[in-house]
Design a protein around this motif. Structure first.
Motif, short mmCIF file in Angstrom:
data_model
loop_
_atom_site.label_atom_id
_atom_site.label_comp_id
_atom_site.label_asym_id
_atom_site.label_seq_id
_atom_site.Cartn_x
_atom_site.Cartn_y
_atom_site.Cartn_z
N PRO A 169 -1.67 -5.66 5.43
CA PRO A 169 -0.25 -4.80 5.96
C PRO A 169 0.45 -6.10 5.86
CG PRO A 169 -1.65 -5.56 7.94
CD PRO A 169 -2.24 -5.44 6.69
N LEU A 170 -0.04 -7.57 5.94
CA LEU A 170 0.86 -8.56 5.12
C LEU A 170 1.31 -9.21 4.23
CD1 LEU A 170 -0.01 -10.97 8.26
CD2 LEU A 170 1.36 -9.27 8.46
N LYS A 171 0.86 -7.79 3.02
CA LYS A 171 1.58 -8.10 2.05
C LYS A 171 2.34 -7.01 1.55
CE LYS A 171 -2.00 -10.99 0.40
NZ LYS A 171 -3.65 -11.68 -0.48
N HIS A 172 2.37 -6.82 0.18
CA HIS A 172 3.53 -5.70 0.18
C HIS A 172 2.67 -4.55 -0.17
CE1 HIS A 172 7.47 -7.36 -0.85
NE2 HIS A 172 7.37 -7.98 -1.30
N ILE A 173 2.67 -3.16 0.26
CA ILE A 173 1.52 -1.99 0.20
C ILE A 173 2.64 -1.18 -1.30
CG2 ILE A 173 0.77 -0.39 1.33
CD1 ILE A 173 0.52 -2.41 3.95
N LEU A 174 2.11 -0.76 -1.57
CA LEU A 174 3.11 0.33 -2.54
C LEU A 174 1.52 1.93 -1.67
CD1 LEU A 174 5.02 1.07 -4.33
CD2 LEU A 174 3.09 1.22 -6.22
N TYR A 175 2.70 2.62 -1.25
CA TYR A 175 1.91 4.05 -1.06
C TYR A 175 2.88 5.53 -1.82
CZ TYR A 175 0.22 8.04 1.67
OH TYR A 175 0.26 9.20 2.33
#
Length: 176
Positions: A169-175
């Motif tokens: 969760p500390l990095k970019h998450i593409l959903y």
């Protein structure tokens, strides 16, 4: 805690610094990595985005003031306190009627509440988040609270849907 920052005079200084840092870091920390993903209709300028500020305590008000100071007018806000919402209406800030309405309006959601604001009606919020946005960019979620809990419901859902192992969760998450 030894020092209760949330209720101290330091909080006002901290929130102003946080708002300034966000605007300064937009290019390298958010815009560039997301532009590299080749998202459709990704804007060139910060002012091309509709910012939503969820929570208008010290942090939310500092973010609002800083964005307005930069000349940004495309804003939507929401706070659970009716008196705060009324205060925003009086100064001509667009106020969403509820959390789902807020999510429909905002492209960049700045979580400034310190709590998981989507938990009460998560299925409706998730449906809104997952709706295709043909003419606008996908929503970007940025947490600004020290508790970092605004998007826990969404992170749990993403984690459940992720077949490639744990997410960071500390990095970019593409959903999608």
């Amino acid at each position: 805690p030894i020092i209760e920052v949330a209720t101290s005079a330091t909080k006002k200084l901290e929130t102003q610094m946080l708002a300034k840092l966000f605007a300064e870091q937009w290019e390298s920390a958010i815009k560039m990595p997301l532009a590299a993903l080749k998202l459709p209709n990704f804007p060139d300028e910060l002012s091309d985005l509709r910012f939503g500020i969820m929570g208008l305590g010290n942090v939310g008000k500092a973010m609002l003031a800083h964005l307005q100071g930069l000349g940004h007018k495309n804003l939507v806000v929401y706070d659970s306190d009716p008196a705060v919402r009324e205060e925003m209406i009086k100064i001509n800030i667009f106020v969403a009627k509820d959390v789902p309405d807020f999510l429909k309006e905002a492209e960049v959601i700045l979580g400034c509440t310190g709590h998981n604001f989507m938990s009460a009606n998560f299925s409706e919020c998730l449906e809104i988040i997952q709706q295709p946005r043909a003419t606008r960019i996908p929503r970007i979620f940025v947490s600004f609270s020290s508790k970092d809990t605004e998007f826990n419901s969404l992170l749990v859902k993403i984690h459940q849907d992720n077949r490639n192992g744990p997410i960071d969760p500390l990095k970019h998450i593409l959903y999608p």
